[in-house]
Scaffold this motif. Structure first.
Motif, PDB file in Angstrom:
ATOM      1  N   SER A   1       0.034  10.439  -2.290  1.00 24.94           N
ATOM      2  CA  SER A   1       1.076   9.528  -2.415  1.00 24.94           C
ATOM      3  C   SER A   1       0.505   8.172  -2.549  1.00 24.94           C
ATOM      4  N   VAL A   2      -0.745   7.711  -2.312  1.00 25.94           N
ATOM      5  CA  VAL A   2      -1.057   6.506  -2.184  1.00 25.94           C
ATOM      6  C   VAL A   2      -2.366   5.960  -3.363  1.00 25.94           C
ATOM      7  N   ASP A   3      -2.575   4.804  -3.315  1.00 23.76           N
ATOM      8  CA  ASP A   3      -3.597   4.312  -4.408  1.00 23.76           C
ATOM      9  C   ASP A   3      -4.974   4.145  -3.579  1.00 23.76           C
TER      10      ASP A   3
ATOM     11  N   LEU B   1      -6.348   0.417   7.809  1.00 20.94           N
ATOM     12  CA  LEU B   1      -5.437   1.420   7.361  1.00 20.94           C
ATOM     13  C   LEU B   1      -4.922   2.084   8.851  1.00 20.94           C
TER      14      LEU B   1
ATOM     15  N   PHE C   1       0.747  -1.120  -0.121  1.00 19.00           N
ATOM     16  CA  PHE C   1       0.104   0.043  -0.034  1.00 19.00           C
ATOM     17  C   PHE C   1       0.586   1.269  -0.260  1.00 19.00           C
TER      18      PHE C   1
ATOM     19  N   ILE D   1     -11.613   2.328   1.368  1.00 16.10           N
ATOM     20  CA  ILE D   1     -10.770   3.608   1.579  1.00 16.10           C
ATOM     21  C   ILE D   1     -11.112   4.471   0.300  1.00 16.10           C
TER      22      ILE D   1
ATOM     23  N   ASP E   1      -7.718   3.069  -4.108  1.00 19.76           N
ATOM     24  CA  ASP E   1      -8.385   2.024  -4.657  1.00 19.76           C
ATOM     25  C   ASP E   1      -7.704   0.546  -4.046  1.00 19.76           C
ATOM     26  N   TYR E   2      -6.711   0.678  -3.191  1.00 20.40           N
ATOM     27  CA  TYR E   2      -6.268  -0.457  -2.842  1.00 20.40           C
ATOM     28  C   TYR E   2      -7.414  -1.122  -1.761  1.00 20.40           C
ATOM     29  N   PRO E   3      -7.323  -2.548  -1.894  1.00 24.18           N
ATOM     30  CA  PRO E   3      -8.582  -3.106  -1.030  1.00 24.18           C
ATOM     31  C   PRO E   3      -8.419  -3.180   0.335  1.00 24.18           C
TER      32      PRO E   3
ATOM     33  N   ARG F   1     -13.257  -5.632  -2.213  1.00 20.31           N
ATOM     34  CA  ARG F   1     -12.817  -4.570  -1.546  1.00 20.31           C
ATOM     35  C   ARG F   1     -11.945  -4.624  -0.436  1.00 20.31           C
ATOM     36  N   ARG F   2     -11.598  -5.922  -0.253  1.00 20.24           N
ATOM     37  CA  ARG F   2     -10.644  -6.319   0.987  1.00 20.24           C
ATOM     38  C   ARG F   2      -9.268  -7.349   0.362  1.00 20.24           C
ATOM     39  N   LEU F   3      -8.332  -7.178   1.102  1.00 19.93           N
ATOM     40  CA  LEU F   3      -7.131  -7.888   0.626  1.00 19.93           C
ATOM     41  C   LEU F   3      -7.314  -9.571   0.417  1.00 19.93           C
TER      42      LEU F   3
ATOM     43  N   LEU G   1      13.492  11.339   7.342  1.00 17.55           N
ATOM     44  CA  LEU G   1      12.930   9.996   7.660  1.00 17.55           C
ATOM     45  C   LEU G   1      13.781   9.084   6.782  1.00 17.55           C
TER      46      LEU G   1
ATOM     47  N   LYS H   1      11.330  13.882   3.762  1.00 19.28           N
ATOM     48  CA  LYS H   1      11.869  12.518   3.515  1.00 19.28           C
ATOM     49  C   LYS H   1      13.065  12.313   3.891  1.00 19.28           C
TER      50      LYS H   1
ATOM     51  N   ARG I   1      -4.268   6.845  12.050  1.00 21.44           N
ATOM     52  CA  ARG I   1      -3.176   6.102  11.881  1.00 21.44           C
ATOM     53  C   ARG I   1      -1.874   6.685  12.475  1.00 21.44           C
TER      54      ARG I   1
ATOM     55  N   TYR J   1       4.849   9.408  10.841  1.00 19.62           N
ATOM     56  CA  TYR J   1       4.737   9.990   9.647  1.00 19.62           C
ATOM     57  C   TYR J   1       3.386   9.907   8.898  1.00 19.62           C
TER      58      TYR J   1
ATOM     59  N   LEU K   1      14.055   8.361   3.695  1.00 22.44           N
ATOM     60  CA  LEU K   1      13.358   8.004   2.498  1.00 22.44           C
ATOM     61  C   LEU K   1      13.818   8.116   1.106  1.00 22.44           C
TER      62      LEU K   1
ATOM     63  N   PRO L   1       2.019  10.938   5.342  1.00 21.47           N
ATOM     64  CA  PRO L   1       2.295  11.045   4.072  1.00 21.47           C
ATOM     65  C   PRO L   1       1.447  12.110   3.341  1.00 21.47           C
TER      66      PRO L   1
ATOM     67  N   PHE M   1      -5.605   9.018   7.975  1.00 20.95           N
ATOM     68  CA  PHE M   1      -4.224   9.043   8.067  1.00 20.95           C
ATOM     69  C   PHE M   1      -3.753   9.562   9.446  1.00 20.95           C
TER      70      PHE M   1
END
Lengths: 439, 273
Positions: B104-106, B116, A172, B156, B108-110, A227-229, B72, B69, B171, B98, B74, B100, B168
């Protein structure tokens, strides 16, 4: 079509190889580096060749090690060239894997006289031949190909199960992962190693094209559906296994129907895989083409019917419930302001839809709102006039512009928002032109 | 140019030996970072006292995100030293949180909002171990704190920009770090989120945390921050907002892009290429 034990071994080998590829491939898809699978699966060839030449054997574990090393080397070279070569990731992969692949081909050509190895075997695989080569494992004669891909699948399962949350994080957001103590570089090269091992194991079973397909397509399909890993990985594996089974069935079952010989199982599996993706692409519940189109059509229908209701509400406003409009002039004025001035067929369609829903009835060629229709129409008029009030009072929008602004928003305003709007405006009873806001 | 304002600050939260050893939360010396040979950070020196909420401002391309960055680890630095509470950053990673940039992130990530937020606990949970219920409860509490508890199980991508920014921050909160680096948390957020972020900054200040915030809106500097780092490739000024937020420093930070240093950098770039 006759199903024999041989067919079972063929399908088992392809299904296990597919599941292994689908697992590591899913993470490539999620990292948006699917073509890294393509690159590594070709670039490992010199590793395989050197291992063959050194050990003069196809069965050796040296093959895995050689391939894994070259797989990591590929990932490292791609990274270096991208960083210092002023080229993008794709070009960097293209440079690295074609060169390594060509070196592998040359090595194999040179070695062909001494060891039993042919470029075609490595590239195209021969899943039909899987049952022919067996080795003894735990006292049973098992096809070597099945054993090898099972080892790859187990490796994938163990690594991803043990490091599930680490991979979830590093895939991610690699930078955040590094600050949280999950070294993104380590995770990257671990994934590349797994991809290398998996592709090499799957090569001789299903061939390189199907390997690339099995790495990318199951993950791409899962992305449309989940929608989940964890469901994502599950769907990817199920898609790969289904493609193996259905692909083999199609290969031995379909051509005879048309009087041909059986066709290539690996090719047929790749086609089925593409078919499965296409089905998901069309019919996925949320991201599918059909779902998106029907949502769009649904929205247009609801806007159309609301517009017709609004028009009817305006022309019958103030008149007795069942009578005809007040005057022809009023009706015409409202009609000209409505969206139907330029498309009368829309008006007709809207009236028909409303009649089917029991909101409008037709008698002697005349349309009139039913009781439920009057309620629905009042709600729309209320929303419209509340928005006009809002734009006029809160945003200072000019009287002549009000209608358009409100006309757009009234279609997206539900009961909650309407209530909040009324509260915000201290429950007004008239719109900016002094017309009544219906209850 | 070094601006030392580490004097006269109370010691940060006690209890952690490595924290109480130094009153300077972040010390940066001679930090230079270059992309493709062109310097983006030039000889940065900083000494920021513990317990401040520090804004980092400067024009586009001034290297604000790069500074974070680089601190950190990076992005590779050409030279320089970074210390957190008197020790190299690499030894103090667990003290640093941190946030971000949202882009900077996707998205659509499941994963769900809750999953998160749980990521902030991964260091505490440790390698190979699953996220247990106790940790999940902590993550939920953090979501509650940013007003996002109702969205815990939502994927998300189905959150608004402001809501994404808030998870974020949740987290970062569960990390319970001593020093936070936030990259443009206020960028493109709604009023409710802005208020939520301000509340979080206030709370972190009360807990004696040190917070660095890359920021764009100069009008809100006095309201949000008590310390300010003004930069344009190098640090133009750093110190208490009341001391450094002056028209003169603003002009030196934002005005007259083609300073002597810029010209020198261009010249170096030209020769090396």
């Amino acid at each position: 079509m006759i199903w024999t034990p041989l067919d079972t071994w063929i399908v088992a080998a392809a299904a296990v190889a597919g599941a292994a590829c689908a697992l590591s491939g899913s993470f490539l898809v999620l990292r948006k580096m699917s073509m890294m699978g393509d690159a590594i699966s070709h670039a490992v060839l010199p590793g395989i060749a050197v291992a063959f030449i050194l050990t003069a054997s196809r069965a050796s574990g040296a093959l895995f090690i050689g391939a894994a090393l070259v797989g990591i080397l590929t990932a490292v070279l791609v990274q270096i060239i991208r960083q210092y070569g002023r080229v993008d990731h794709g070009a960097s992969m293209g440079v690295v894997f074609t060169v390594l692949f060509a070196i592998g081909l040359l090595l194999i050509e040179r070695a062909a006289g001494q060891v039993d190895i042919h470029p075609e075997h490595v590239l195209f695989g021969s899943v039909e031949l899987v049952p022919l080569y067996t080795i003894r494992v735990l006292g049973a004669d098992l096809p070597r190909g099945v054993v090898v891909v099972t080892i790859a699948l187990v490796a994938n399962l163990v690594v991803f199960a043990a490091l599930f949350k680490e991979f979830r994080l590093a895939t991610f957001d690699p930078e955040l992962a590094t600050t949280l103590g999950v070294n993104a570089k380590f995770m990257h090269y671990l994934l590349m190693t797994l991809v290398a091992i998996t592709t090499v194991a799957s090569f001789e079973v299903v061939g390189s094209i199907l390997v690339v397909a099995m790495l990318v397509v199951p993950g791409a399909t899962a992305h449309l559906l989940t929608r989940r890993l964890l469901p994502f990985l599950t769907v990817a594996v199920v898609v790969a296994i289904s493609a193996a089974v259905l692909g083999h069935l199609a290969a031995i079952g379909v051509p005879p129907l048309f009087g041909f010989e059986d066709t290539s199982t690996a090719g047929s599996m790749a086609v089925v895989l593409g078919g499965l993706f296409f089905v998901a692409f069309l019919f996925a519940p949320e991201h599918g083409v059909v779902a998106k189109a029907s949502a769009r059509i649904g929205l247009r229908v609801s806007i159309l019917t609301q517009d017709v209701l609004g028009l009817l509400a305006r022309v019958t406003e103030g008149a007795a419930p069942t009578s005809t409009p007040r005057t022809t002039t009023d009706t015409l004025r409202e009609y000209r302001r409505s969206p139907f001035r330029r498309h009368r067929s829309g008006l007709r369609l809207g009236l028909t839809l409303l009649r089917l829903r029991g909101l409008v009835r037709q008698r002697d060629g005349r349309y009139a709102l039913t009781g439920a229709g009057r309620d629905a129409a009042s709600r729309i008029l209320r929303t419209h006039r509340l928005w006009e009030r809002f734009f006029f009072d809160e945003a200072g929008v000019d009287l002549s512009e009000l209608h358009h602004a409100a006309d757009y928003l009234e279609h997206y305003t539900d009961a909650d928002l309407q209530g909040a709007l009324s509260e915000e405006l201290s429950r007004p009873v008239t719109d900016p032109r002094g017309r009544r806001i219906p209850e | 140019m070094s601006v030392d304002t580490s004097a006269a600050r109370p010691s940060p939260a006690a209890g952690d030996a490595s924290v109480s050893r130094s009153d300077t939360a972040l010390r940066v010396a001679d930090l230079t970072v270059a992309y493709q040979r062109k310097p983006v950070l030039w000889d940065v020196d900083l000494a920021v006292p513990a317990g401040v909420v520090a804004g980092i401002v400067g024009p586009n391309g001034a290297g604000k995100s790069t500074l974070i960055k680089a601190v950190l680890d990076l992005v590779p630095h050409a030279s320089g030293l970074v210390e957190v509470f008197g020790k190299p950053y690499r030894k103090q990673r667990s003290l640093v949180g941190y946030v971000p940039q949202r882009e900077s992130v996707d998205w659509d990530y499941p994963i769900s909002a809750l999953e998160l937020v749980e990521m902030g606990l991964y260091r505490k949970i440790g390698w190979l171990k699953p996220v247990t219920r106790a940790y999940r409860t902590q993550a939920l509490a953090a979501l509650e704190e940013v007003g996002m508890a109702d969205f815990a199980n939502r994927q998300i991508s189905r959150l608004s920009g402001g809501q994404q920014q808030r998870i974020f921050l949740a987290r970062a909160l569960v990390q319970d770090a001593a020093v936070y680096f936030m990259d443009e948390p206020f960028a493109g957020v709604d009023a409710a989120t802005e208020k939520a972020i301000m509340g979080i900054l206030q709370r972190l200040r009360e807990q004696q945390k040190t917070v660095f915030v890359v920021h764009h809106d100069l009008e809100t500097v006095r309201e949000y921050f008590d310390y300010l780092i003004m930069m344009n490739m190098r640090v133009v000024a750093a110190g208490r907002v009341a001391d450094v937020f002056t028209p003169e420093n603003l002009r030196r930070t934002y005005g007259g892009r083609l300073t002597l240093l810029d010209r020198a950098v261009d010249a170096i770039g030209g020769i090396r290429q």
